[in-house]
Design an enzyme around this catalytic site. Structure first.
Site, PDB file in Angstrom:
ATOM      1  N   TRP A 103      35.461  23.401 120.284  1.00  0.00           N
ATOM      2  CA  TRP A 103      36.564  23.380 121.440  1.00  0.00           C
ATOM      3  C   TRP A 103      35.894  24.592 122.244  1.00  0.00           C
ATOM      4  CZ3 TRP A 103      38.849  19.091 121.866  1.00  0.00           C
ATOM      5  CH2 TRP A 103      39.087  18.910 120.903  1.00  0.00           C
ATOM      6  N   ASP A 173      41.959  30.759 122.531  1.00  0.00           N
ATOM      7  CA  ASP A 173      42.629  29.211 122.367  1.00  0.00           C
ATOM      8  C   ASP A 173      43.000  29.116 120.841  1.00  0.00           C
ATOM      9  OD1 ASP A 173      43.604  26.920 121.820  1.00  0.00           O
ATOM     10  OD2 ASP A 173      40.717  26.548 122.237  1.00  0.00           O
ATOM     11  N   LYS A 197      49.496  20.240 118.355  1.00  0.00           N
ATOM     12  CA  LYS A 197      49.240  20.907 116.915  1.00  0.00           C
ATOM     13  C   LYS A 197      50.262  21.379 116.350  1.00  0.00           C
ATOM     14  CE  LYS A 197      45.588  19.259 118.077  1.00  0.00           C
ATOM     15  NZ  LYS A 197      43.677  20.190 119.288  1.00  0.00           N
TER      16      LYS A 197
HETATM   17  C1  LIG Z   1      42.873  20.432 119.766  1.00  0.00           C
HETATM   18  C2  LIG Z   1      42.050  21.382 120.852  1.00  0.00           C
HETATM   19  C3  LIG Z   1      42.122  21.203 121.495  1.00  0.00           C
HETATM   20  C4  LIG Z   1      42.215  20.449 122.799  1.00  0.00           C
HETATM   21  O1  LIG Z   1      43.264  20.120 122.985  1.00  0.00           O
HETATM   22  P1  LIG Z   1      43.719  18.609 123.656  1.00  0.00           P
HETATM   23  O2  LIG Z   1      45.861  18.846 123.865  1.00  0.00           O
HETATM   24  O3  LIG Z   1      43.412  17.654 123.117  1.00  0.00           O
HETATM   25  O4  LIG Z   1      42.987  19.131 125.301  1.00  0.00           O
HETATM   26  C5  LIG Z   1      41.310  22.630 122.046  1.00  0.00           C
HETATM   27  N1  LIG Z   1      41.089  23.575 121.191  1.00  0.00           N
HETATM   28  C6  LIG Z   1      41.324  23.402 120.527  1.00  0.00           C
HETATM   29  C7  LIG Z   1      41.566  24.948 119.072  1.00  0.00           C
HETATM   30  C8  LIG Z   1      42.504  22.621 119.326  1.00  0.00           C
HETATM   31  O5  LIG Z   1      42.983  22.079 118.344  1.00  0.00           O
END
Ligand SMILES: *Cc1c(COP(=O)(O)O)cnc(C)c1O
Length: 362
Positions: A103, A173, A197
């Site tokens: 990521w 993030d 998530k």
């Molecule tokens: C799943 C995830 C992403 C990507 O998320 P999307 O909603 O598919 O764009 C980015 N960063 C982290 C830490 C993630 O777990």
């Protein structure tokens, strides 16, 4: 849990609290006497304005978001953030990033389109089994921000403390740990998280942005949707927002408030993760992936001695209807995601199966 429901260990989209799902079902045909579902409602209606305002107010209360931060509910997933953040905030053109996996690599690639990217630390050589040491980290004093991924969903690693970046804004993030524990928002210039998530359905990404970052003017005018300031001035309503996803997130915020808030949630999440990590640490059969001191509470990664055993493990898990225990396609192995809505009974049931499988195959 309701009898026909299963333990879903998916890394995302993932389990939601049953209570929330039941409320969604109960309100499906008639939300607040409007005679319609939230899906059918104008985002400009009074009923909907109340839904999004309440969601924001509850989120602010839950985390304790200071007044000098704006909250946005946008589309595009965290993936859009990889590019949109440098597009808006890499104003002088320099960004420091700590590389902790897939990521952050994607964030690095997108940031490179708009800035000079300095990868100030990386755990890539060690297979991202840990978070790089923060001691002696050198930030570029001219950097527009320092960027991290707090919880690394794929490897199961998590920051236990954050880099002290002084006056340089820290951007995080938090997609896979958002609302799993208290957040000290003041430490950050910007926090963002895709909802699917730990928070709600796919389709909405939550941003918490400090005012001084928003005051920076991008070098070039931006397409409207990609300009954070436009979303701020329109209250996440510049265009049609992901109305249903925001509504469900709002119900999850209420559920979290009602069940004791984020301190209580953290204690529950620690208790859940402990059940699984304690078992992994005592087993000579399963191999945990991440260095102990950086273990995530949300995504627990491990493997058996061979890929054949991993596959047999996944096959055997079907008997108990455990799903999504396969590791990410980039790492292989096994992964159990234990987000807020996974009950501790689910973790105990998984460990009972792991023991049964270990006894049969060791
Ligand atoms: C799943 C995830 C992403 C990507 O998320 P999307 O909603 O598919 O764009 C980015 N960063 C982290 C830490 C993630 O777990």
């Amino acid at each position: 849990m309701k009898e026909n429901r299963i333990y879903n260990f998916s890394a995302g989209p993932a389990m939601l609290p049953e209570e929330v799902l039941e409320q969604v079902a109960a309100e499906m045909l008639d939300k607040d006497k409007s005679g319609m579902s939230v899906m059918e409602m104008s985002h400009r209606s009074k009923v909907y304005q109340n839904i999004i305002d309440t969601a924001e107010a509850d989120l602010r209360k839950l985390i304790g978001i200071p007044d000098n931060y704006k909250v946005l509910f946008l589309q595009g997933g965290a993936t859009l953030g990889f590019g949109m953040i440098p597009m808006n905030f890499a104003t002088t053109g320099k960004v420091d990033i700590i590389n902790t996996g897939v990521w952050t690599k994607k964030a690095i690639n997108d940031a490179k389109l708009f800035a000079e990217v300095n990868v100030i630390a990386s755990s890539e050589k060690e297979g991202f089994k840990h978070i790089p040491s923060l001691k002696g980290l050198k930030f570029d004093k001219d950097a527009d921000y320092v960027y991290i991924c707090d919880n690394n969903t794929i490897y199961g690693s998590k920051y236990k403390e954050y880099p002290d970046t002084g006056d340089i804004p820290l951007v995080a993030d938090m997609s896979s740990c958002f609302l799993s524990e208290p957040i000290d928002v003041k430490k950050f210039g910007l926090i963002y998280a895709g909802a699917q998530k730990n928070v709600g359905p796919a389709g909405v990404t939550i941003y918490i942005i400090r005012d001084d970052l928003l005051a920076r003017v991008p070098k070039h005018p931006l397409p409207a949707y990609l300009d954070f300031r436009i979303h701020v001035s329109e209250g996440s309503m510049y265009n049609t927002p992901p109305t249903f996803a925001i509504y469900v997130c709002g119900l999850v915020f209420k559920w979290l408030l009602k069940t004791g808030g984020l301190e209580a949630r953290k204690a529950l999440n620690e208790a859940k993760a402990k059940v699984l990590y304690d078992y992994l640490d005592h087993s000579k059969f399963y191999i945990p992936y991440v260095d102990k001191e950086y273990r995530s509470l949300m995504n627990v990664t491990f493997r058996c001695a061979t890929e054949e055993l991993d596959n047999a493990f996944l096959e055997g898990a079907k008997k108990y209807r455990f799903t999504n225990l396969k590791g990410h396609r980039s790492t292989g192995g096994l992964r159990a995601s234990l987000y807020n809505a996974m009950p501790i009974e689910g973790v105990k049931a998984l460990v009972a199966y792991m023991k049964e499988f270990e006894d049969a195959h060791k």
